[in-house]
Design an enzyme around this catalytic site. Structure first.
Site, PDB file in Angstrom:
ATOM      1  N   CYS A 220       0.863  -1.173   0.000  1.00 19.39           N
ATOM      2  CA  CYS A 220       0.000   0.000   0.000  1.00 19.39           C
ATOM      3  C   CYS A 220       0.908   1.233   0.000  1.00 19.39           C
ATOM      4  O   CYS A 220       2.025   1.161  -0.525  1.00 19.39           O
ATOM      5  CB  CYS A 220      -0.967  -0.017   1.194  1.00 19.39           C
ATOM      6  SG  CYS A 220      -0.168   0.090   2.797  1.00 19.39           S
ATOM      7  N   HIS A 221       0.476   2.331   0.586  1.00 16.26           N
ATOM      8  CA  HIS A 221       1.290   3.544   0.576  1.00 16.26           C
ATOM      9  C   HIS A 221       2.469   3.452   1.547  1.00 16.26           C
ATOM     10  O   HIS A 221       3.615   3.619   1.155  1.00 16.26           O
ATOM     11  CB  HIS A 221       0.426   4.758   0.887  1.00 16.26           C
ATOM     12  CG  HIS A 221       1.148   6.057   0.706  1.00 16.26           C
ATOM     13  ND1 HIS A 221       0.637   7.236   1.151  1.00 16.26           N
ATOM     14  CD2 HIS A 221       2.330   6.380   0.132  1.00 16.26           C
ATOM     15  CE1 HIS A 221       1.475   8.228   0.857  1.00 16.26           C
ATOM     16  NE2 HIS A 221       2.510   7.728   0.235  1.00 16.26           N
TER      17      HIS A 221
END
Length: 109
Positions: free
Chosen positions: A67-68
């Site tokens: 993810c981020h």
């Protein structure tokens, strides 16, 4: 028992990809995030959709979840492991760490 480490770093994923290791990468960010910046060859299934789309994921090879920054992917990795994905592993630091350590200059949000 699991077949993969719970978490790997971006340097290890980069080495796996460069060596040709058969590994799937699942990006659990939202579509707008993926449209901003992504890694080639990843499968995008937003975090909230993973339970409904779990049949789209491979069970027969390493599955790196990203993810981020690594928080959402850590949660998804735990869920996947609880549901039989013994080769699921979290990408520590996510796309942010990738941009800092593997592809400096990559724009993130």
């Amino acid at each position: 028992m699991t077949d993969a480490p719970l978490e790997i770093g971006v340097a290890e994923l980069d080495a796996w990809r460069r060596s040709g290791k058969d590994v799937a990468v699942l990006d659990v960010r939202e579509d707008w995030e993926v449209n901003t910046v992504s890694l080639p060859g990843t499968v995008n299934i937003p975090m909230q959709q993973v339970p409904q789309r779990v049949t789209e994921l491979p069970r027969d090879k390493p599955l790196v979840v990203m993810c981020h920054h690594g928080g959402r992917s850590r949660q998804v990795t735990g869920w996947l492991r609880q549901n039989g994905f013994t080769q699921a592993t979290n990408l520590a630091g996510g796309i942010h760490a990738w941009a800092e350590q593997v592809e400096p200059g990559m724009t993130t949000y």
